[in-house]
Design an enzyme around this catalytic site. Structure first.
Site, PDB file in Angstrom:
ATOM      1  CE1 TYR A   1     -28.966  29.185  50.107  1.00  0.00           C
ATOM      2  CE2 TYR A   1     -27.191  27.845  50.981  1.00  0.00           C
ATOM      3  CZ  TYR A   1     -28.403  28.463  51.135  1.00  0.00           C
ATOM      4  OH  TYR A   1     -29.075  28.366  52.335  1.00  0.00           O
TER       5      TYR A   1
ATOM      6  CD  GLU B   1     -30.929  31.105  52.401  1.00  0.00           C
ATOM      7  OE1 GLU B   1     -31.207  29.912  52.553  1.00  0.00           O
ATOM      8  OE2 GLU B   1     -31.775  31.959  52.098  1.00  0.00           O
TER       9      GLU B   1
END
Ligand code: ADP
Ligand code: MG
Length: 391
Positions: free
Chosen positions: A109, A199
């Protein structure tokens, strides 16, 4: 303003962040030519909607041939998609991204957002990629690594090393270089585009050892859109609540909520307090609508129209404190809107402040049927009673 994955990936590509090769598909009959341009099989077919969790909802399909691809397209395109982040009805998918299937070795991530406490952009990195970061934060907060960025210096190369060397298994030298370079580019992209969120989940290392952004989420700060005309054009109103789109066009602050009491209020603080008293009275607001301190008659009319268009609304509460917005202006706006639409739900009005007598008179002399409340508490009681009466 949120961007679609394919739009964010175009910006990634321009910034030198590697993404899988892909093409946008908007109609079934183009599938053949799109597949010719995208390396594969395997391909991955991805629903382009703003809601996250598409994978869980079946909106991301790995297909091994043309036949499977056609099936996936038939099942997804122009059909509703339900994900953990949509309502039970889901959202209609109008566009698909057809991508090359990537051989994943590891999923990370990588994200950047503004840390409001520290008041600076912060890079977030985690080896638990592919999962929702909120879940990771709950279950294993020790696997979330953060680096706040001092805006005066910008992103520093040592910060990338800080993050990467927290991994229990540090990847090989060339992969470390690629990860560091991606982090730097994410920071630059975040700042250059006035993002509130950027993101990549997951950012993967392929079996061949290269770093690729498999997903892309990008949110632009609405207050900065005036200086990003090119980005503003990427807005997709189909993804928004239609009433919110109407409200935005009329410069009204409108947010859809889950209840059945339509509320029209001036000033964000008063609107919040009104939501509170409605709840205290045992009822649920259908919306937050702040018409603003200096609303014009047209804005009031629009606001009232928007509430009336909401089929869930069983009663309406107008709570206005006339400061800059005069009560007579409000009354005329309400009448104007009422003329255009049949009001078939009870209307409760609480007016106070500048020109309140004139405002009340305008309403009383009209053929509009409404209840007057003396204060906020009584207004909330009345509106809650009306809804309960309807059962
Ligand atoms: P969402 O976050 O909305 O569920 P993602 O784009 O993250 O959607 O896709 C879900 C999962 O599908 C990813 O975690 C990844 O494992 C897989 N995936 C997505 N794109 C590709 C691709 N191009 N090649 C291989 N796997 C992919
Ligand atoms: Mg994702």
């Amino acid at each position: 303003m949120k961007l679609h994955e394919y739009q964010a990936k175009e910006l990634f590509q321009k910034a030198g962040i590697p993404v899988p090769k892909g093409r946008l598909l908007t109609s079934r009959d183009k599938l053949g030519s799109v597949l010719e341009e995208v390396p594969g099989p395997p391909w991955v077919i991805k629903a382009q909607v703003h809601a996250g969790g598409r994978g869980k909802g079946g909106g991301v399909r790995l297909v091994k041939g043309q036949g499977e691809a056609a099936e996936a397209v038939a099942e997804l395109l122009e059909k509703p998609l339900v994900t953990p982040q949509t309502t039970a009805e889901g959202v209609i998918v109008h566009q698909l991204l057809v991508e090359e299937g990537v051989d994943i070795d590891k999923e990370f991530y990588l994200g950047m957002t503004v840390d409001r406490k520290l008041a600076c952009p912060t890079m977030i990195f985690s080896p638990s990629g592919g999962m929702e970061i909120e879940e990771v934060a709950k279950q294993s907060p020790d696997l979330i690594f953060k680096e706040p960025v001092n805006p005066a210096t910008g992103w520093m190369p040592y910060q990338a090393r800080n993050l990467i060397y927290k991994l229990s298994q540090v990847p090989g030298g060339s992969t470390v270089k690629e990860l560091s370079s991606t982090m730097k580019k994410i920071y630059d992209l975040f700042v250059a585009n006035d993002c509130s969120l950027l993101e990549i989940n997951p950012l993967v290392i392929t079996k061949q050892g290269s770093v690729i952004a498999l997903d892309a989420k990008m949110t632009i700060d609405d207050n900065a859109l005036y200086r990003h005309k090119d980005l503003a054009q990427l807005d997709d109103p189909r993804e928004k609540d239609p009433l919110e789109v109407l409200a935005e066009a009329a410069s009204l602050n409108y947010i859809r909520l889950n209840g059945n009491i339509g509320a029209m209020v001036n000033g964000a603080g008063l609107a919040m307090a009104t939501m509170d008293v409605i709840k205290l009275a045992g009822a649920e607001p259908a919306n937050f609508l702040d018409v603003g301190g200096g609303a014009s008659e047209e804005m009031i009319t629009k606001g009232f129209e928007i509430i009336l268009k909401d089929e869930r609304v069983r009663a309406i509460l107008i709570n206005i404190f006339g400061g800059i917005l005069r009560c007579d202006v409000l009354a005329r706006g309400v009448l104007e809107a009422a003329k255009k639409t049949d009001i078939d739900v009870p209307l409760i009005v609480r007016l106070e402040g500048t020109n309140v007598e004139e405002g009340r008179k305008i309403l009383e002399e009209s053929d509009l049927d409404f209840l007057v409340a003396r204060d906020m508490a009584e207004a909330a009681e009345l509106v809650a009673k009306e809804v309960k009466r309807q059962g």
